[in-house]
Design a protein around this motif. Sequence first.
Motif, short mmCIF file in Angstrom:
data_model
loop_
_atom_site.label_atom_id
_atom_site.label_comp_id
_atom_site.label_asym_id
_atom_site.label_seq_id
_atom_site.Cartn_x
_atom_site.Cartn_y
_atom_site.Cartn_z
N ILE A 1 0.47 -0.94 0.09
CA ILE A 1 0.10 0.10 -0.39
C ILE A 1 0.83 1.39 -0.22
O ILE A 1 1.63 1.46 1.22
CB ILE A 1 -0.65 -0.13 1.40
CG1 ILE A 1 -1.54 -1.36 1.78
CG2 ILE A 1 -1.82 0.68 1.11
CD1 ILE A 1 -2.65 -1.67 0.17
N MET A 2 0.65 2.67 -1.37
CA MET A 2 1.51 3.11 -1.41
C MET A 2 -0.32 4.43 -0.03
O MET A 2 -0.62 4.85 -0.98
CB MET A 2 1.63 3.69 -2.49
CG MET A 2 2.35 5.28 -2.73
SD MET A 2 3.71 4.97 -1.99
CE MET A 2 5.03 4.04 -2.58
N ILE A 3 0.47 5.27 0.99
CA ILE A 3 -0.48 6.14 1.66
C ILE A 3 0.22 7.55 1.29
O ILE A 3 1.08 7.63 0.88
CB ILE A 3 -0.06 6.44 2.78
CG1 ILE A 3 0.44 4.82 3.28
CG2 ILE A 3 -0.61 6.84 3.51
CD1 ILE A 3 0.66 4.31 4.86
N ILE A 4 -0.86 8.12 0.26
CA ILE A 4 -1.07 9.68 0.13
C ILE A 4 -1.39 10.34 1.32
O ILE A 4 -3.08 10.72 1.29
CB ILE A 4 -1.61 9.57 -1.37
CG1 ILE A 4 -1.66 8.72 -2.12
CG2 ILE A 4 -1.34 11.05 -2.19
CD1 ILE A 4 -0.75 8.72 -2.77
N ASP A 5 -1.03 11.17 1.65
CA ASP A 5 -0.78 12.37 2.45
C ASP A 5 -0.38 13.67 2.25
O ASP A 5 -0.25 13.58 1.55
CB ASP A 5 -0.93 11.66 4.42
CG ASP A 5 -1.78 12.30 4.70
OD1 ASP A 5 -2.55 13.32 5.19
OD2 ASP A 5 -1.55 11.56 6.01
N ASP A 6 -0.52 14.51 3.65
CA ASP A 6 -0.48 16.37 2.87
C ASP A 6 0.63 16.26 4.04
O ASP A 6 2.17 16.48 2.86
CB ASP A 6 -1.24 16.74 3.34
CG ASP A 6 -1.78 17.19 4.86
OD1 ASP A 6 -1.24 15.99 5.57
OD2 ASP A 6 -3.02 18.05 5.32
N VAL A 7 1.14 16.54 4.68
CA VAL A 7 2.57 16.57 6.34
C VAL A 7 2.75 15.96 6.71
O VAL A 7 1.72 15.08 7.19
CB VAL A 7 1.90 17.98 6.08
CG1 VAL A 7 2.92 18.57 6.53
CG2 VAL A 7 1.61 19.20 5.12
N THR B 1 0.82 -4.63 3.52
CA THR B 1 1.60 -4.20 3.83
C THR B 1 2.55 -2.89 3.25
O THR B 1 1.64 -2.36 1.83
CB THR B 1 2.68 -5.53 3.48
OG1 THR B 1 2.08 -6.53 3.89
CG2 THR B 1 4.57 -5.18 3.33
N PRO B 2 2.88 -1.85 4.02
CA PRO B 2 2.99 -0.74 3.67
C PRO B 2 4.38 -0.42 2.60
O PRO B 2 5.03 -1.55 2.94
CB PRO B 2 3.51 -0.18 4.40
CG PRO B 2 3.51 -0.93 6.25
CD PRO B 2 3.22 -2.25 5.74
N ALA B 3 3.70 0.84 1.49
CA ALA B 3 4.98 0.44 0.65
C ALA B 3 5.74 1.71 0.69
O ALA B 3 7.06 2.00 0.35
CB ALA B 3 4.80 0.23 -0.85
N GLY B 4 4.85 2.36 1.57
CA GLY B 4 5.65 3.49 1.53
C GLY B 4 4.60 4.73 1.51
O GLY B 4 4.00 5.11 0.97
N VAL B 5 5.00 6.38 1.94
CA VAL B 5 3.73 7.27 2.05
C VAL B 5 4.75 8.34 1.52
O VAL B 5 5.99 8.88 0.88
CB VAL B 5 4.15 8.26 3.52
CG1 VAL B 5 3.68 8.70 3.23
CG2 VAL B 5 4.29 6.31 4.64
N LEU B 6 3.42 8.41 0.45
CA LEU B 6 3.87 9.69 -0.41
C LEU B 6 2.49 11.22 -0.17
O LEU B 6 2.29 10.87 0.81
CB LEU B 6 3.25 9.13 -1.82
CG LEU B 6 3.10 10.57 -3.07
CD1 LEU B 6 5.39 11.32 -3.12
CD2 LEU B 6 2.75 10.18 -4.61
N ILE B 7 3.65 12.02 0.16
CA ILE B 7 3.41 14.09 1.33
C ILE B 7 3.55 14.26 0.27
O ILE B 7 5.07 14.39 -0.51
CB ILE B 7 4.06 13.95 2.30
CG1 ILE B 7 5.48 13.95 2.53
CG2 ILE B 7 3.31 12.83 3.78
CD1 ILE B 7 5.56 13.89 4.48
N ALA B 8 3.07 15.84 0.58
CA ALA B 8 3.08 17.11 0.06
C ALA B 8 4.37 17.74 0.41
O ALA B 8 5.48 17.97 -0.21
CB ALA B 8 2.46 17.83 -0.29
#
Length: 215
Positions: free
Chosen positions: A120-126, A146-153
């Motif tokens: 799972i790629m999590i998309i969040d702000d900050v 399973t978490p694959a990563g986090v993508l934030i601004a």
Amino acid sequence: MKPYQREFIEFAIEQNVLRFGEFTLKSGRVSPYFFNAGLFNSGQALAKLGRFYAAALVEAGVSFDVLFGPAYKGIPLATTTAVALFDHHDIDTPYVFNRKEAKDHGEGGTLVGAPLEGNIMIIDDVITAGTAIREVMEIINNAGATPAGVLIALNRQERGRAELSAIQEVERDFNMPVVSIVSLNDIMAYLAEQDSPEFAQHLAAVKAYRDQYGV
Ligand code: OMP
């Protein structure tokens, strides 16, 4: 700083998403800047925002199966990223988001969209101190994914619970990368490039804050 990162900072300032002043954060820290992703609040802004998220994700080269947008702010972010991945990178990815309150009728449950399965790629702000993202990790663990990563601004590059940055702690604790479109370093570099006394003042305030809470 890459051209798309400079463009992103200009876009965030233009939209009033990135502001300078005095702001009390969720962590209680009083910050001289704030990033309010909720102000990317028009169709055009959201479309552009998705392109920046998608560009950062593709550049990072992290593989994943599903995008996850945590309620509430992550929902439009994951949605626009999924659209931009398809429109601009020819990548068709499933996405899912959660409800904060479980629904007990109709289809029921707390998840909407694709199944929360696989990487799972999590998309969040900050990420500031890392509290919000730890709550999201629970949702993923509970689903057996399973978490694959986090993508934030924005990576605010602040200390977490101890001496490491909050993001380094999250990367260590959950064994996954955190990718951001820009970091505080990029914002500081941008401010330093501007020939403006106002921006010079902002830069001084941000430097003092970083000396206190940064890593
Ligand atoms: P942590 O839970 O401390 O990592 O803070 C992250 C959350 O704080 C974000 O999801 C936002 O809700 C909020 N926030 C911003 O949106 N922008 C900022 O510049 C700073 C914060 C914050 O309160 O730290």
